[in-house]
Design a protein around this motif. Structure first.
Motif, short mmCIF file in Angstrom:
data_model
loop_
_atom_site.label_atom_id
_atom_site.label_comp_id
_atom_site.label_asym_id
_atom_site.label_seq_id
_atom_site.Cartn_x
_atom_site.Cartn_y
_atom_site.Cartn_z
N ALA A 1 43.44 48.85 42.09
CA ALA A 1 44.11 48.45 40.52
C ALA A 1 44.48 47.13 40.57
CB ALA A 1 45.19 49.39 40.16
N THR A 2 45.17 46.45 41.63
CA THR A 2 45.59 45.21 41.96
C THR A 2 44.50 44.21 42.50
OG1 THR A 2 46.49 45.57 44.14
CG2 THR A 2 47.83 45.93 42.19
N ASN A 3 43.18 44.83 42.64
CA ASN A 3 42.15 43.81 43.05
C ASN A 3 42.55 43.24 44.44
OD1 ASN A 3 40.35 44.02 40.84
ND2 ASN A 3 41.85 42.57 39.54
N GLY A 4 43.14 44.19 45.30
CA GLY A 4 43.52 43.74 46.49
C GLY A 4 44.67 43.02 46.76
N HIS A 5 45.31 42.50 45.76
CA HIS A 5 46.61 41.73 45.94
C HIS A 5 47.81 42.52 46.26
CE1 HIS A 5 49.73 39.06 44.67
NE2 HIS A 5 48.70 38.13 44.42
N ARG A 6 48.00 42.13 47.59
CA ARG A 6 49.01 42.99 48.39
C ARG A 6 50.54 42.99 48.09
NH1 ARG A 6 46.47 42.61 54.64
NH2 ARG A 6 44.38 43.38 54.06
#
Length: 75
Positions: free
Chosen positions: A46-51
């Protein structure tokens, strides 16, 4: 809760033609581990891989997210 998760496991067993009372169901530790893995994967997607955003959404630190990703072998 554990009861709901175990009830779901029993329904899955019935759906797949298995005896719902046969053999041990998963332990609470296994259920929690699987739930954490699924939640991390879902939020990372959901966060496009933005940790950093994923960690914030999950309510944990970036370090804790990184440790869980390492533990669960999530890239």
């Amino acid at each position: 809760t554990r009861e709901l998760l175990l009830a779901g496991a029993m329904r899955r067993r019935r759906r797949h033609g298995e005896d719902p009372d046969a053999g041990p169901l998963t332990t609470l530790k296994e259920v929690v581990r699987e739930a954490e893995k699924q939640a991390i994967r879902r939020v990372l997607k959901a966060t496009n891989g933005h940790r950093a955003n994923a960690a914030k959404t999950l309510g944990i630190s970036r370090k804790n997210l990184w440790e869980k990703m390492k533990e669960y072998e999530i890239d």
